[in-house]
Structures are given as structure tokens and as C-alpha cells.
Design a protein around this motif. Structure first.
Motif, PDB file in Angstrom:
ATOM      1  N   TYR A  30      51.219  37.007  35.983  1.00  0.00           N
ATOM      2  CA  TYR A  30      51.251  36.952  37.442  1.00  0.00           C
ATOM      3  C   TYR A  30      50.616  38.222  37.986  1.00  0.00           C
ATOM      4  O   TYR A  30      50.843  39.320  37.471  1.00  0.00           O
ATOM      5  N   VAL A  31      49.824  38.072  39.060  1.00  0.00           N
ATOM      6  CA  VAL A  31      49.193  39.204  39.726  1.00  0.00           C
ATOM      7  C   VAL A  31      49.577  39.166  41.198  1.00  0.00           C
ATOM      8  O   VAL A  31      49.401  38.148  41.866  1.00  0.00           O
ATOM      9  N   ILE A 143      46.945  32.710  34.742  1.00  0.00           N
ATOM     10  CA  ILE A 143      47.322  33.846  35.581  1.00  0.00           C
ATOM     11  C   ILE A 143      47.547  33.280  36.982  1.00  0.00           C
ATOM     12  O   ILE A 143      46.649  32.673  37.565  1.00  0.00           O
ATOM     13  N   LEU A 144      48.741  33.512  37.530  1.00  0.00           N
ATOM     14  CA  LEU A 144      49.084  33.038  38.867  1.00  0.00           C
ATOM     15  C   LEU A 144      48.938  34.177  39.868  1.00  0.00           C
ATOM     16  O   LEU A 144      49.200  35.334  39.549  1.00  0.00           O
ATOM     17  N   GLN A 145      48.537  33.828  41.098  1.00  0.00           N
ATOM     18  CA  GLN A 145      48.465  34.827  42.154  1.00  0.00           C
ATOM     19  C   GLN A 145      49.457  34.542  43.271  1.00  0.00           C
ATOM     20  O   GLN A 145      49.746  35.418  44.058  1.00  0.00           O
ATOM     21  N   LEU A 154      56.520  38.945  33.536  1.00  0.00           N
ATOM     22  CA  LEU A 154      55.233  38.247  33.548  1.00  0.00           C
ATOM     23  C   LEU A 154      54.203  38.938  34.453  1.00  0.00           C
ATOM     24  O   LEU A 154      53.040  38.576  34.453  1.00  0.00           O
ATOM     25  N   ASP A 155      54.639  39.934  35.221  1.00  0.00           N
ATOM     26  CA  ASP A 155      53.779  40.602  36.192  1.00  0.00           C
ATOM     27  C   ASP A 155      52.812  41.554  35.484  1.00  0.00           C
ATOM     28  O   ASP A 155      53.233  42.518  34.833  1.00  0.00           O
ATOM     29  N   ILE A 156      51.515  41.274  35.602  1.00  0.00           N
ATOM     30  CA  ILE A 156      50.489  42.123  34.986  1.00  0.00           C
ATOM     31  C   ILE A 156      49.712  42.903  36.052  1.00  0.00           C
ATOM     32  O   ILE A 156      48.643  43.439  35.778  1.00  0.00           O
ATOM     33  N   THR A 157      50.275  43.006  37.250  1.00  0.00           N
ATOM     34  CA  THR A 157      49.588  43.677  38.351  1.00  0.00           C
ATOM     35  C   THR A 157      49.240  45.120  38.005  1.00  0.00           C
ATOM     36  O   THR A 157      48.132  45.582  38.319  1.00  0.00           O
ATOM     37  N   ASP A 158      50.152  45.838  37.360  1.00  0.00           N
ATOM     38  CA  ASP A 158      49.874  47.234  36.996  1.00  0.00           C
ATOM     39  C   ASP A 158      48.661  47.341  36.075  1.00  0.00           C
ATOM     40  O   ASP A 158      47.820  48.223  36.242  1.00  0.00           O
ATOM     41  N   LYS A 159      48.557  46.436  35.111  1.00  0.00           N
ATOM     42  CA  LYS A 159      47.404  46.432  34.202  1.00  0.00           C
ATOM     43  C   LYS A 159      46.112  46.186  34.976  1.00  0.00           C
ATOM     44  O   LYS A 159      45.092  46.820  34.714  1.00  0.00           O
ATOM     45  N   VAL A 160      46.171  45.243  35.917  1.00  0.00           N
ATOM     46  CA  VAL A 160      44.976  44.894  36.691  1.00  0.00           C
ATOM     47  C   VAL A 160      44.564  46.072  37.581  1.00  0.00           C
ATOM     48  O   VAL A 160      43.377  46.422  37.649  1.00  0.00           O
ATOM     49  N   ILE A 161      45.535  46.707  38.236  1.00  0.00           N
ATOM     50  CA  ILE A 161      45.219  47.850  39.096  1.00  0.00           C
ATOM     51  C   ILE A 161      44.622  48.980  38.266  1.00  0.00           C
ATOM     52  O   ILE A 161      43.624  49.594  38.657  1.00  0.00           O
ATOM     53  N   LYS A 162      45.207  49.228  37.106  1.00  0.00           N
ATOM     54  CA  LYS A 162      44.700  50.283  36.229  1.00  0.00           C
ATOM     55  C   LYS A 162      43.257  49.970  35.798  1.00  0.00           C
ATOM     56  O   LYS A 162      42.382  50.833  35.841  1.00  0.00           O
ATOM     57  N   ALA A 163      42.995  48.736  35.408  1.00  0.00           N
ATOM     58  CA  ALA A 163      41.652  48.347  34.983  1.00  0.00           C
ATOM     59  C   ALA A 163      40.684  48.366  36.171  1.00  0.00           C
ATOM     60  O   ALA A 163      39.528  48.774  36.016  1.00  0.00           O
TER      61      ALA A 163
END
Length: 170
Positions: A30-31, A143-145, A154-163
Motif C-alpha cells: 500500500y502507498v 500495490i494499492l493507493q 503492508l504500507d510501503i510508503t516510506d520505501k517509495v519516498i526514500k526511493a
């Protein structure tokens, strides 16, 4: 008949076992796009760009509003002592100035909203590319938004922000 029934049950059990084995490999993430818009460097840069682009117009509008308010206050104070023709002329002038001010304020808001949407759309497009990269690299199936409820694990927002912060803006 008994043998056929037994084979059906065995097939059904085997199918359920295979499905549960596959379901364990199914990865969901989830993002939170709101967090990306608030925390990602690209979103912060877009906000700073908009502030710089619109700050002069906003200041001009604030100044014009202050002048209009001062003129209205002055008319209110002096109105009772002015001749009717002069008071009516000033009222008409204030109404015209207020109409112009409201029009400019509305145009400013429309322009700001339009530019904000453009900038956020660019940030979202970059974020979606990064989400896809993270999903492929970590073998996510979905991946859900948007979701009513999401388990924090399930939250991968931190990974996405970092990338997203690691990739240079284009």
C-alpha cells in the motif's frame, strides 16, 4: 461411485492446498499518496516553486484588499458628513473596486489551482514509476493507493519516498 466421490474430494483438497500455497506467495503493498505529496522532496520542491511563482500576485492582492478596506473604513467614518452626491460617488467607486478585487482574487485562485494540479500530477507520475520499480524489485503482485483500511505492515510508503528522494528530478 464411492471411488469417484473420493477422487473429487481428494482433487478438491489438493486444489485448496495448491491455492493456499499460491496465496502465501501473493504480496500486497500500500502507498499513501497524501504522505508522498507532503513528505517527498519532489513535492516540497513543487510547493516551493508554486510559492515563488505566485507570491508576488498574492502580495499584490493582499495590498489591494488592504487599500480597499481602508477606503471602506474612511467612507464609513466620513460618510455621514459628506454630501449625498459625493457619498454615492465614493460608494459606487468602492463597489467597482471591490468587484475588480474579487475578479482578480478568483483568477488568482484558479491559476494557482491549475498550476498546483500540474505540479502534483508530475510528482504523482514520478511516484508511480518509483512504485512500479519497488514493486518489481521486491516482487509485489499488487500495490494499492486507495483503501478504507490497510494494515500498517503492508504500507510501503516510506520505501517509495526514500526511493523517490534518491532519484533526481527531471
Amino acid at each position: 461411485m464411492k471411488n469417484f466421490s473420493r477422487q473429487c474430494w481428494l482433487g478438491l483438497a489438493l486444489g485448496l492446498f495448491m491455492f493456499s500455497a499460491n496465496a502465501q506467495d501473493f504480496r500486497v503493498g500500500y502507498v499513501n499518496t497524501d504522505r508522498i505529496f507532503k513528505e517527498a522532496n519532489a513535492a516540497k520542491a513543487a510547493q516551493a516553486k508554486l510559492e515563488q511563482e505566485f507570491s508576488k500576485r498574492e502580495k499584490d492582492l493582499v495590498d489591494q484588499g488592504n487599500v480597499l478596506k481602508a477606503a471602506s473604513d474612511k467612507l464609513e467614518r466620513e460618510g455621514p458628513t459628506l454630501p449625498d452626491s459625493q457619498r454615492l460617488a465614493r460608494q459606487k467607486q468602492l463597489v467597482d473596486q471591490d468587484r475588480d478585487f474579487q475578479r482578480k482574487r478568483r483568477e488568482f485562485q484558479e491559476d494557482l489551482n491549475s498550476r498546483k494540479n500540474e505540479e502534483l500530477q508530475q510528482v504523482l507520475e514520478r511516484a508511480n514509476k518509483v512504485v512500479k520499480q519497488v514493486a518489481e524489485a521486491e516482487k509485489y503482485d499488487v500495490i494499492l493507493q486507495e483503501a478504507v483500511y490497510i494494515n500498517p505492515k503492508l504500507d510501503i510508503t516510506d520505501k517509495v519516498i526514500k526511493a523517490l528522494n534518491a532519484t533526481p528530478a527531471k
